[in-house]
Design an enzyme around this catalytic site. Structure first.
Site, PDB file in Angstrom:
ATOM      1  N   HIS A 156     -16.743   6.280  15.263  1.00  0.00           N
ATOM      2  CA  HIS A 156     -16.645   7.195  16.415  1.00  0.00           C
ATOM      3  C   HIS A 156     -15.217   7.267  16.930  1.00  0.00           C
ATOM      4  O   HIS A 156     -14.713   6.329  17.552  1.00  0.00           O
ATOM      5  CB  HIS A 156     -17.582   6.747  17.537  1.00  0.00           C
ATOM      6  CG  HIS A 156     -17.675   7.757  18.640  1.00  0.00           C
ATOM      7  ND1 HIS A 156     -18.806   8.522  18.848  1.00  0.00           N
ATOM      8  CD2 HIS A 156     -16.772   8.180  19.555  1.00  0.00           C
ATOM      9  CE1 HIS A 156     -18.585   9.347  19.854  1.00  0.00           C
ATOM     10  NE2 HIS A 156     -17.351   9.155  20.304  1.00  0.00           N
TER      11      HIS A 156
ATOM     12  N   HIS B  83     -11.819  10.219  18.206  1.00  0.00           N
ATOM     13  CA  HIS B  83     -11.366  11.577  18.570  1.00  0.00           C
ATOM     14  C   HIS B  83      -9.932  11.743  18.101  1.00  0.00           C
ATOM     15  O   HIS B  83      -8.990  11.467  18.842  1.00  0.00           O
ATOM     16  CB  HIS B  83     -11.471  11.799  20.079  1.00  0.00           C
ATOM     17  CG  HIS B  83     -12.875  11.771  20.571  1.00  0.00           C
ATOM     18  ND1 HIS B  83     -13.635  12.914  20.738  1.00  0.00           N
ATOM     19  CD2 HIS B  83     -13.685  10.731  20.882  1.00  0.00           C
ATOM     20  CE1 HIS B  83     -14.851  12.575  21.156  1.00  0.00           C
ATOM     21  NE2 HIS B  83     -14.907  11.255  21.251  1.00  0.00           N
TER      22      HIS B  83
ATOM     23  N   GLN C 143     -17.374  20.095  22.958  1.00  0.00           N
ATOM     24  CA  GLN C 143     -17.033  19.108  23.987  1.00  0.00           C
ATOM     25  C   GLN C 143     -17.316  19.589  25.411  1.00  0.00           C
ATOM     26  O   GLN C 143     -17.628  18.793  26.291  1.00  0.00           O
ATOM     27  CB  GLN C 143     -15.544  18.743  23.840  1.00  0.00           C
ATOM     28  CG  GLN C 143     -15.086  17.612  24.722  1.00  0.00           C
ATOM     29  CD  GLN C 143     -13.937  16.820  24.103  1.00  0.00           C
ATOM     30  OE1 GLN C 143     -13.519  17.063  22.979  1.00  0.00           O
ATOM     31  NE2 GLN C 143     -13.441  15.848  24.822  1.00  0.00           N
TER      32      GLN C 143
ATOM     33  N   HIS D 266     -22.716  12.795  21.133  1.00  0.00           N
ATOM     34  CA  HIS D 266     -22.447  12.053  22.356  1.00  0.00           C
ATOM     35  C   HIS D 266     -23.720  12.191  23.177  1.00  0.00           C
ATOM     36  O   HIS D 266     -24.149  13.307  23.477  1.00  0.00           O
ATOM     37  CB  HIS D 266     -21.290  12.676  23.118  1.00  0.00           C
ATOM     38  CG  HIS D 266     -19.948  12.384  22.521  1.00  0.00           C
ATOM     39  ND1 HIS D 266     -19.567  12.816  21.289  1.00  0.00           N
ATOM     40  CD2 HIS D 266     -18.898  11.683  23.028  1.00  0.00           C
ATOM     41  CE1 HIS D 266     -18.327  12.396  21.044  1.00  0.00           C
ATOM     42  NE2 HIS D 266     -17.899  11.711  22.079  1.00  0.00           N
TER      43      HIS D 266
ATOM     44  N   GLU E 296     -23.991   9.697  27.888  1.00  0.00           N
ATOM     45  CA  GLU E 296     -22.777   8.947  28.259  1.00  0.00           C
ATOM     46  C   GLU E 296     -22.585   9.047  29.770  1.00  0.00           C
ATOM     47  O   GLU E 296     -21.728   9.765  30.274  1.00  0.00           O
ATOM     48  CB  GLU E 296     -21.533   9.470  27.518  1.00  0.00           C
ATOM     49  CG  GLU E 296     -20.327   8.553  27.733  1.00  0.00           C
ATOM     50  CD  GLU E 296     -19.037   9.066  27.114  1.00  0.00           C
ATOM     51  OE1 GLU E 296     -19.043  10.175  26.553  1.00  0.00           O
ATOM     52  OE2 GLU E 296     -18.021   8.355  27.207  1.00  0.00           O
TER      53      GLU E 296
ATOM     54  N   ASP F  48     -13.375   5.141  19.529  1.00  0.00           N
ATOM     55  CA  ASP F  48     -13.487   6.299  20.433  1.00  0.00           C
ATOM     56  C   ASP F  48     -12.115   6.903  20.758  1.00  0.00           C
ATOM     57  O   ASP F  48     -11.855   8.051  20.467  1.00  0.00           O
ATOM     58  CB  ASP F  48     -14.237   5.914  21.715  1.00  0.00           C
ATOM     59  CG  ASP F  48     -14.828   7.130  22.438  1.00  0.00           C
ATOM     60  OD1 ASP F  48     -14.786   8.241  21.882  1.00  0.00           O
ATOM     61  OD2 ASP F  48     -15.346   6.960  23.568  1.00  0.00           O
TER      62      ASP F  48
ATOM     63  N   TRP G 141      -8.143   9.674  27.874  1.00  0.00           N
ATOM     64  CA  TRP G 141      -9.156   8.784  28.432  1.00  0.00           C
ATOM     65  C   TRP G 141      -8.757   7.324  28.396  1.00  0.00           C
ATOM     66  O   TRP G 141      -9.314   6.493  29.100  1.00  0.00           O
ATOM     67  CB  TRP G 141     -10.483   8.962  27.672  1.00  0.00           C
ATOM     68  CG  TRP G 141     -11.050  10.330  27.854  1.00  0.00           C
ATOM     69  CD1 TRP G 141     -11.866  10.742  28.880  1.00  0.00           C
ATOM     70  CD2 TRP G 141     -10.811  11.478  27.044  1.00  0.00           C
ATOM     71  NE1 TRP G 141     -12.153  12.072  28.739  1.00  0.00           N
ATOM     72  CE2 TRP G 141     -11.527  12.562  27.629  1.00  0.00           C
ATOM     73  CE3 TRP G 141     -10.083  11.728  25.880  1.00  0.00           C
ATOM     74  CZ2 TRP G 141     -11.527  13.848  27.090  1.00  0.00           C
ATOM     75  CZ3 TRP G 141     -10.079  12.999  25.348  1.00  0.00           C
ATOM     76  CH2 TRP G 141     -10.794  14.045  25.946  1.00  0.00           C
TER      77      TRP G 141
HETATM   78 FE   FE2 Z   1     -16.476   9.983  22.113  1.00  0.00          FE
END
Ligand code: FE2
Length: 429
Positions: free
Chosen positions: A56, A58, A151, A209, A212, A308, A314
Site C-alpha cells: 500500500h 502512494h 481519491q 481504502h 479510514e 502508505d 500526509w
Molecule cells: Fe492510502
C-alpha cells in the site's frame, strides 16, 4: 551456476543453507550444495529473505513534501486539501523524477515490489501516465502494481468513474475506491458495489481504502466482503486501512471477521500513518487507530503492513524501509510474542506478495532469484535492528549493497569494532 550464496539462514530458522542461482532463477536451495559458480557470496549465517513487498503506497504524492507548502497540522484532512492544491501544479516530468528517486531508495532497502494507488480524479490523468511510464522503466528491477484510485470519491466527482475506466484501459492493474469519503454511507456502499462489479467484469483485483476513520459505525468493509463473496472474487479483494475497526463494537467485529474470512478478503494496515492520523479528535485516552491485526490474523485473514506515505502531504518522514513499518506495526499492535514478531516480518514479505499475486516469489527452486541478505540472523533480529541490506539481488544480479552496521569504539579497555548483536558470552547466566 551464475551465483552461489553460502551459509544463509532462512526466515523459517533453517541454518547453513546454500542458494544456487542460474539464469535469474533459484536452481537449488539446501545445505551443503556441491556446485560451482562464477560468483560466490558468503552470507556467514545472515538471514536471506525474499524481497520486501509494500502492498500500500502512494507513489504519485511521494517526495512532494513542502509543495506547495507543508502540512501545518499534520492531519489527514489538511493533507487531503494540500494534495488538492498540489494536483493542478503537478508536471509529468517532476512526478516521474520523484517516483524514480523513490524506487532507487526502495531497491536499496530490498523493497522490490510495490502496489501504489494513483489518483484518477484529475481529468488529465497526468499521474496515471507518469506512473505507467515509471512502471515500465523500473520493471527490470522493481514490480510496480498500480491501483486506479478515485481519491476525491467515485460518486462525489462526476468524472471519476469514467476516468477510472480510462486508467484501467491504459494499463492500470487494480480497481481502487474510497467509500468512507463519499457523501453518505449509502453512497459509499453504492460505490463499493459499482467498483466490485466493474472489477469482476474485467477480471481485476480490488483494493479499496476502506473505513479510514475513527467512526465505530463505518461499515464499508462489510459491504466489500459481501460483494467479494457474491461475485466470487475470493482471494482477489483487499480492504486497506480499516482503521474504524479499532473503534468498532466487539460484538459486531465478532460477526465481521468471519464474513471477511468467508470472502477471502485481505487486510492492509498502515502502521506509521494510522498511528499518526487517527485518534485526532480524541483527548485522552487517545485511540491508536490501527486495525485489529492480531484478531484478523487469528481469524485466518491475510494481513500486510503498508508504508502508505513517504515525505508527502500526509507524512513528512519515511525512507522506503519496510522493517521500520514492521517495527511500528509490531509495537502498535502489541505483537511482542515470538510468533507474533515473526508474523510482522511476514506482513512485509510473503503476505503482501500473495495479496499482489506476485508470480515466482519465494525462496524455492524454480522461483525468481530475488532476495535480500540482511545484517541479522533472524526475522526478529531484522526488525529489532532495522537491519542493513548487505546484498539486494534481483533475477540473480546484485543490484544494491550496503555496509553492515558497525561502530568503532575508543574507550578505556573496551576499544575496537562492535556490532549490535548479542555476543555468545552474553548468553551465560
Ligand atoms: Fe492510502
Amino acid at each position: 551456476m551464475d551465483l552461489l550464496i553460502r551459509n544463509a539462514t532462512l526466515p523459517d530458522g533453517a541454518r547453513g543453507i546454500d542458494i544456487a542461482i542460474e539464469n535469474g532463477r533459484i536452481a537449488a536451495i539446501g545445505p551443503g550444495l556441491q556446485v560451482h559458480a562464477h560468483q560466490e557470496i558468503d552470507a556467514a549465517g545472515d538471514l536471506a529473505t525474499p524481497p520486501f513487498v509494500d502492498a500500500h503506497f502512494h507513489m504519485d504524492a511521494t517526495l512532494s513534501v513542502g509543495l506547495p507548502r507543508v502540512n501545518r497540522s499534520g492531519t489527514l484532512l489538511e493533507g487531503i486539501s494540500l494534495w488538492g492544491e498540489l494536483k493542478p501544479l503537478l508536471t509529468q516530468e517532476a512526478l516521474v523524477e520523484r517516483a524514480l528517486q523513490y524506487c532507487d531508495w526502495a531497491v536499496a532497502r530490498g523493497l522490490l515490489a510495490i502496489r501504489s494507488h494513483v489518483d484518477v480524479c484529475d481529468d488529465r490523468l497526468l499521474a496515471v501516465e507518469a506512473l505507467l511510464q515509471v512502471k515500465k522503466q523500473v520493471a527490470p528491477y522493481l514490480d510496480l502494481q498500480l491501483v486506479a484510485f478515485p481519491q476525491d470519491g467515485l460518486l462525489r466527482i462526476p468524472s471519476a468513474f469514467g476516468n477510472l475506466k480510462r486508467a484501467i484501459a491504459m494499463g492500470v492493474d487494480v480497481v481502487g475506491g474510497i467509500p468512507h469519503f463519499e457523501r453518505t454511507m449509502a453512497d459509499g456502499a453504492e460505490s463499493v458495489r459499482l467498483l466490485c462489479e466493474f472489477a469482476a467484469d474485467q477480471g481485476l483485483r480490488v483494493d479499496m481504502h476502506c473505513d479510514e476513520s475513527d467512526d465505530p459505525l463505518s461499515r464499508h468493509v462489510e459491504t466489500l466482503a459481501y460483494h467479494a463473496h457474491r461475485l466470487g472474487m475470493h482471494g482477489r479483494v483487499t480492504g486497506s486501512h480499516l482503521t474504524s475497526m479499532h473503534s468498532m463494537d466487539n460484538y459486531y467485529v465478532s460477526k465481521l471477521l468471519p464474513l471477511m474470512h468467508e470472502a477471502d478478503v485481505a487486510a492492509i494496515a498502515n502502521p506509521l500513518i494510522n498511528i499518526t492520523l487517527q485518534g485526532r479528535h480524541d483527548s485522552y485516552p487517545k485511540r491508536r487507530g490501527m486495525t485489529r491485526v492480531p484478531e484478523l490474523l487469528a481469524a485466518g485473514i491475510d494481513v500486510a503492513f503498508g508504508h502508505d506515505c513517504v515525505m508527502d502531504p500526509w507524512y513528512s518522514l519515511g525512507s522506503g524501509d519496510m522493517l521500520e513499518v514492521a517495527h511500528m506495526g509490531l509495537h502498535v499492535a502489541q505483537m511482542t510474542g515470538q510468533e507474533a514478531m515473526h508474523a510482522c516480518f511476514m506482513a512485509v514479505t510473503e503476505t503482501p506478495a500473495r495479496i499482489l499475486g506476485l508470480e515466482g516469489y519465494g525462496l524455492q527452486a524454480g522461483k525468481h532469484a530475488d532476495l535480500v541478505i540482511l545484517d541479522a540472523d533472524s526475522t526478529i533480529e531484522a526488525i529489532r535492528l532495522r537491519a542493513a541490506r548487505r546484498y539486494v539481488i534481483r533475477r540473480g544480479r546484485v543490484v544494491s549493497r550496503s555496509p553492515a552496521a558497525r561502530a568503532t569504539l575508543n574507550l578505556p579497555g573496551r576499544s575496537g569494532e562492535i556490532d549490535f548483536r548479542l555476543k555468545r558470552q552474553d548468553r551465560s547466566v
